[in-house]
Design an enzyme around this catalytic site. Sequence first.
Site, PDB file in Angstrom:
ATOM      1  N   ARG A 118       0.813  -1.232   0.000  1.00 48.22           N
ATOM      2  CA  ARG A 118       0.000   0.000   0.000  1.00 48.22           C
ATOM      3  C   ARG A 118       0.838   1.269   0.000  1.00 48.22           C
ATOM      4  NH1 ARG A 118      -3.199  -2.859   3.909  1.00 48.22           N
ATOM      5  NH2 ARG A 118      -4.877  -3.928   2.817  1.00 48.22           N
ATOM      6  N   LYS A 140       3.877  11.679 -10.437  1.00 45.99           N
ATOM      7  CA  LYS A 140       3.023  10.898 -11.336  1.00 45.99           C
ATOM      8  C   LYS A 140       3.746   9.593 -11.641  1.00 45.99           C
ATOM      9  CE  LYS A 140       0.345  14.334 -13.852  1.00 45.99           C
ATOM     10  NZ  LYS A 140       0.106  14.948 -15.186  1.00 45.99           N
ATOM     11  N   GLU A 182      11.070  19.811 -23.315  1.00 51.25           N
ATOM     12  CA  GLU A 182      10.339  20.034 -22.050  1.00 51.25           C
ATOM     13  C   GLU A 182      10.869  21.271 -21.320  1.00 51.25           C
ATOM     14  OE1 GLU A 182       7.622  18.442 -21.171  1.00 51.25           O
ATOM     15  OE2 GLU A 182       7.698  16.533 -22.249  1.00 51.25           O
ATOM     16  N   LYS A 224       8.479  23.449 -12.268  1.00 50.33           N
ATOM     17  CA  LYS A 224       7.594  22.304 -12.018  1.00 50.33           C
ATOM     18  C   LYS A 224       7.238  22.226 -10.541  1.00 50.33           C
ATOM     19  CE  LYS A 224       6.262  17.724 -13.073  1.00 50.33           C
ATOM     20  NZ  LYS A 224       6.384  16.503 -13.851  1.00 50.33           N
ATOM     21  N   GLU A 234      -3.495  17.693 -10.144  1.00 53.96           N
ATOM     22  CA  GLU A 234      -3.933  18.177 -11.458  1.00 53.96           C
ATOM     23  C   GLU A 234      -5.439  18.434 -11.532  1.00 53.96           C
ATOM     24  OE1 GLU A 234      -1.700  16.601 -14.868  1.00 53.96           O
ATOM     25  OE2 GLU A 234      -3.527  16.811 -16.036  1.00 53.96           O
ATOM     26  N   ARG A 238      -1.856  22.447 -12.899  1.00 54.35           N
ATOM     27  CA  ARG A 238      -0.879  21.427 -13.332  1.00 54.35           C
ATOM     28  C   ARG A 238      -1.116  20.994 -14.789  1.00 54.35           C
ATOM     29  NH1 ARG A 238       1.827  16.420  -9.947  1.00 54.35           N
ATOM     30  NH2 ARG A 238       3.080  15.645 -11.672  1.00 54.35           N
ATOM     31  N   ASN A 242       0.991  20.208 -19.521  1.00 48.15           N
ATOM     32  CA  ASN A 242       0.717  19.385 -20.706  1.00 48.15           C
ATOM     33  C   ASN A 242       0.656  20.217 -21.977  1.00 48.15           C
ATOM     34  OD1 ASN A 242       0.533  16.914 -19.340  1.00 48.15           O
ATOM     35  ND2 ASN A 242      -1.509  17.452 -18.625  1.00 48.15           N
ATOM     36  N   HIS A 245       1.069  18.701 -25.398  1.00 50.60           N
ATOM     37  CA  HIS A 245       0.974  17.253 -25.236  1.00 50.60           C
ATOM     38  C   HIS A 245      -0.286  16.672 -25.884  1.00 50.60           C
ATOM     39  CE1 HIS A 245       4.275  17.937 -22.544  1.00 50.60           C
ATOM     40  NE2 HIS A 245       4.334  16.685 -22.151  1.00 50.60           N
ATOM     41  N   HIS A 249       0.601  13.822 -28.094  1.00 52.80           N
ATOM     42  CA  HIS A 249       0.206  12.423 -27.836  1.00 52.80           C
ATOM     43  C   HIS A 249      -0.486  11.832 -29.061  1.00 52.80           C
ATOM     44  CE1 HIS A 249       0.241  12.945 -23.182  1.00 52.80           C
ATOM     45  NE2 HIS A 249       1.387  12.484 -23.630  1.00 52.80           N
ATOM     46  N   HIS A 262       8.919  11.204 -27.467  1.00 51.57           N
ATOM     47  CA  HIS A 262       7.891  12.012 -26.794  1.00 51.57           C
ATOM     48  C   HIS A 262       8.195  13.516 -26.902  1.00 51.57           C
ATOM     49  CE1 HIS A 262       4.960  13.180 -23.797  1.00 51.57           C
ATOM     50  NE2 HIS A 262       5.925  13.747 -23.080  1.00 51.57           N
TER      51      HIS A 262
END
Length: 362
Positions: A118, A140, A182, A224, A234, A238, A242, A245, A249, A262
């Site tokens: 956990r 993340k 980035e 960041k 997010e 946040r 992206n 992105h 993506h 990426h």
Amino acid sequence: MTRIDIALGERSYPVLVGHGLMNEPSAWNRWLPDTPLVVFSNEKVAPLYLDALARVLPDHELHPLVLPDGEAEKSFDNFRRAVDFLAERGIRRDACLLALGGGVIGDLCGFVAATWMRGIRFVQFPTTLLAQVDASVGGKTAINIPQGKNLVGAFHQPSLVVADTATLDTLDPREYRAGLAEIVKCGAIRDADFLDGIEARCEALLARDVECVVDVVGRSVAHKAAVVAEDEHETGVRATLNFGHTFGHAIEALSGYTRFLHGEAVAIGMVTATRLSELRGLCPTGVADRLSATLQRLGLPVSIPDDMTADDLMSLMSLDKKNTASSRRLVLLRDAGQAVIHADSRPEQVREAIEASRTPTE
Ligand code: NAD
Ligand code: GLY
């Protein structure tokens, strides 16, 4: 060495950025628990850095788990392999996992840490530029499933990030340049002066000038850190991380994740999103061309290939994680250095921005 603190109350942690940090354990080993360390790495990074790490941690019981290399390995199968490994080694809740590699290893290791018993501690030793400025910071974690990238994951913060920029010396130039995208993103969404500074230092960045790299990595992490401290899960700001992105993506997915890295797809996506910002009258004309020129100077692609149709891209964009059942959202720019989250309400303008991004302007 630069220290940036990720301010999240009792889950706060430092990100340390410096050249040669791995060989200076006194700078970071106080954050490591005196318990077994399970080191996640891959077949490319482990031969380069695992022995060096073991040498500077002589008193730790290390359990290396060396996985195959590649995005495809951020998989359910490797999640299973990792938890079997922890079970076989009798790894308990007080142990700590350590990610030694790029974003693939960091995301997988973090997800295992989030779920093992956990949730246990983990630390990040990111070895790609992209992982140092983005993936290792902010908690993340995820694995991919055949239905999509990062669809299974959790927010789980590391307790330490050590970004040794000397590890970038062995990074393939294309991977390095993808990380630069980035960094440009941080300037584009939050800091026009930083973006100006990147424009002025393209050659030094491409030459991996030590001082310049440490500076831009530290400043990108600081951006960041501020965003994550404000919106860890997010629900708001946040999402601006992206930027580029949603288009990116779709470009990655349409080319089967093989044609573009990426960061390359994000570079194309940032230019397209900025063209859309201009078409909407949100952003002054010329920002997209300027961003495009900077990205090209950094050796990044900026054009949507002719064989990717607007229909196919827009259909993939509708699956973006930022969307809810009732709204589609895009990150756009008000100006260089100012991002805004905008409803994706005008598909004809999205199509126009895609078509306008097919040919490099410089
Ligand atoms: P990667 O981890 O696949 O690394 C790229 C390549 O470089 C790999 O072949 C790797 O083995 C190699 N490599 C790593 N370090 C090296 C070094 N120092 N010297 C030589 N080779 C080295 O890819 P990446 O670009 O680091 O990360 C991409 C992943 O990160 C994706 O899965 C993406 O979803 C994830 N990501 C996560 C977040 C987040 O917030 N968690 C953010 C951005 C990206
Ligand atoms: N890479 C985007 C984020 O961490 O939110």
